[in-house]
Design a protein around this motif. Structure first.
Motif, short mmCIF file in Angstrom:
data_model
loop_
_atom_site.label_atom_id
_atom_site.label_comp_id
_atom_site.label_asym_id
_atom_site.label_seq_id
_atom_site.Cartn_x
_atom_site.Cartn_y
_atom_site.Cartn_z
N PRO A 237 0.82 -1.21 0.00
CA PRO A 237 0.00 0.00 0.00
C PRO A 237 0.86 1.26 0.00
O PRO A 237 2.07 1.20 0.26
CB PRO A 237 -0.81 -0.12 1.30
N SER A 238 0.23 2.38 -0.28
CA SER A 238 0.96 3.64 -0.45
C SER A 238 1.16 4.37 0.88
O SER A 238 0.76 5.52 1.06
CB SER A 238 0.23 4.54 -1.45
N PHE A 239 1.74 3.65 1.82
CA PHE A 239 2.16 4.25 3.09
C PHE A 239 3.24 3.35 3.68
O PHE A 239 3.44 2.20 3.24
CB PHE A 239 0.98 4.43 4.06
N SER A 240 3.94 3.88 4.68
CA SER A 240 5.09 3.18 5.25
C SER A 240 4.69 1.91 5.98
O SER A 240 3.67 1.86 6.67
CB SER A 240 5.83 4.12 6.21
N LEU A 241 5.49 0.87 5.81
CA LEU A 241 5.36 -0.37 6.56
C LEU A 241 6.70 -0.65 7.25
O LEU A 241 7.75 -0.38 6.68
CB LEU A 241 5.03 -1.54 5.63
N TYR A 242 6.64 -1.17 8.48
CA TYR A 242 7.84 -1.52 9.25
C TYR A 242 8.78 -0.32 9.44
O TYR A 242 9.98 -0.49 9.60
CB TYR A 242 8.61 -2.66 8.58
N GLY A 243 8.22 0.89 9.39
CA GLY A 243 9.06 2.07 9.53
C GLY A 243 9.93 2.36 8.33
O GLY A 243 10.78 3.26 8.38
N LEU A 244 9.73 1.65 7.23
CA LEU A 244 10.56 1.82 6.04
C LEU A 244 10.09 3.02 5.21
O LEU A 244 8.89 3.30 5.14
CB LEU A 244 10.50 0.56 5.16
N PRO A 245 11.02 3.72 4.57
CA PRO A 245 10.60 4.83 3.70
C PRO A 245 9.92 4.31 2.45
O PRO A 245 10.31 3.29 1.90
CB PRO A 245 11.92 5.52 3.37
#
Length: 401
Positions: A237-245
């Motif tokens: 999805p178009s948002f951060s996962l796992y704090g990744l950029p």
């Protein structure tokens, strides 16, 4: 638009005969058995191309040439992998292939927590459950500093959800999140996944964009020379996962990427499902703005939920107005035709179909890429396109009268 269908090669449970039965004329494929960043040999590309042509179709889009992690991180090894990437581009061009989709998502590609979410009609959809994801990240994976990615309220809700997890559910979610979905470059266990995420400690979105801009500076001149159209795929999805950029999520992101190499060869794969995971993305406005640089489109719909969760909806229903997107894309095609552009026709494919009918009982299907769900999606999109085209013709005649 050119109707296409994704095919994962000879190992795909969906055969090229099946693809042809959908009415699609174009195939979207890649050499998924060579996904380590090394160059694709000319003979392997020729072999895949011949298989597709022998089935009576055209290899219309290459999706995807994987971008090696060293390129995303900007390490000293990236020059080697960029060199191999250019070799692959040259070999593709030698075979007459000219549209190349790629993504720049760190560590994980497209991500879902659930692969068989039941729908009211008895079919199954892919789903991203934001609470399940947070519960896994915080209390199963126990990623370092994971709490910084969530509000205190979200963390409390995630902990309550985690307390309901059975060992079987943890195993299923973990398999879906890190073991690798179709077209993903890498597969992990828990330990190797944490190591991969930690490689990005301290890497900001600006850092990642600079590494993408460097990559574009290297490959776009080659694409210009070869007549290739490169098209970056948005984050999913178009948002951060796992704090990744993540840097291909919004209209501002796209503007920044297209301006980093301001040339027609540097384009966009417009994925309505990926961009549609964010309520603040106006898909119709984005098509209108970026239309000349849209070289490929993925058309699907998602139903967003208030907590950030979403599931794959029917292709024409959900949170996004796909018919309006189709109208905008068809208007762009008319403009290109009027300009006399050779690439006036935009290749498009249905994406992430539901698991339906006989496919439910098959021993093997790729999540999101079963036959019947995508066939239904393509039929719906085709009907909408024909309806729009008919309305446009009627309107033109009425104006002329």
């Amino acid at each position: 638009m050119e109707e296409c269908f994704r095919w994962y090669g000879p190992e795909d449970p969906v055969s090229l005969r099946d693809v042809r039965h959908t009415g699609a004329t174009g195939v979207v494929s890649a050499l998924h058995h060579i996904y380590d960043g090394s160059a694709w040999p000319l003979e392997e590309i020729e072999k895949r191309n011949a298989i597709i042509q022998d089935a009576g179709m055209c290899w219309s889009v290459v999706e995807s040439i994987p971008v090696h992690n060293s390129i995303k991180l900007g390490t000293k090894e990236r020059s080697t992998y960029i060199g191999w990437y250019k070799d692959t581009m040259r070999n593709l061009a030698a075979c007459g292939l000219d549209v190349v989709c790629y993504n720049f998502m760190p560590v994980v590609d497209w991500t879902r927590t659930e692969l068989t979410h039941p729908l009211e009609n008895g079919a199954f959809a892919l789903r991203f459950d934001a609470v399940d994801f947070a519960a896994y990240d915080l209390f199963v994976l126990k990623r370092r500093n994971a709490e910084a990615s969530y509000t205190s309220k979200d963390a409390v809700i995630a902990e309550a959800r985690f307390n309901t997890f059975t060992p079987e559910k943890i195993k299923r979610i973990e398999n879906n999140l890190i073991a690798g979905l179709p077209a993903t470059e890498r597969q992990y266990n828990r330990e190797s996944f944490l190591q991969a995420v930690e490689e990005y400690d301290g890497v900001t979105p600006d850092d990642l964009h600079r590494n993408l801009a460097y990559f574009l500076g290297e490959i776009i001149p080659v694409a210009q020379e070869l007549g290739l159209r490169m098209c970056v795929h948005p984050d999913d999805p178009s948002f951060s996962l796992y704090g990744l950029p993540r840097i291909v999520s919004t209209a501002d992101d796209v503007r920044r990427i297209l301006s980093a190499a301001d040339d027609h060869a540097n384009g966009l794969t417009f994925c309505t499902g990926s961009f549609g995971t964010r309520e603040d993305n106006d898909l119709v406005a984005m098509v209108a703005e970026f239309a000349p640089r849209i070289h490929f489109a993925h058309l699907r719909n998602v139903q967003r939920e208030r907590d950030g969760s979403f599931h794959e909806a029917d292709h024409l229903t959900g949170s996004s107005d796909i018919v309006a997107v189709l109208y905008a894309l068809l208007e762009e095609q008319k403009r290109r035709q009027a300009e006399g552009r050779a690439d006036w026709q935009i290749p498009v494919r249905p994406d992430h179909g539901h698991l339906l009918a006989d496919d439910i009982d098959k021993d093997e299907t790729f999540p999101g890429y079963s036959l019947i769900g995508r066939l239904r999606g393509l039929a719906e999109l085709r009907g909408a396109m024909h309806g729009i085209a008919t309305a446009q013709r009627i309107n033109t005649k009425e104006r002329q009268a």
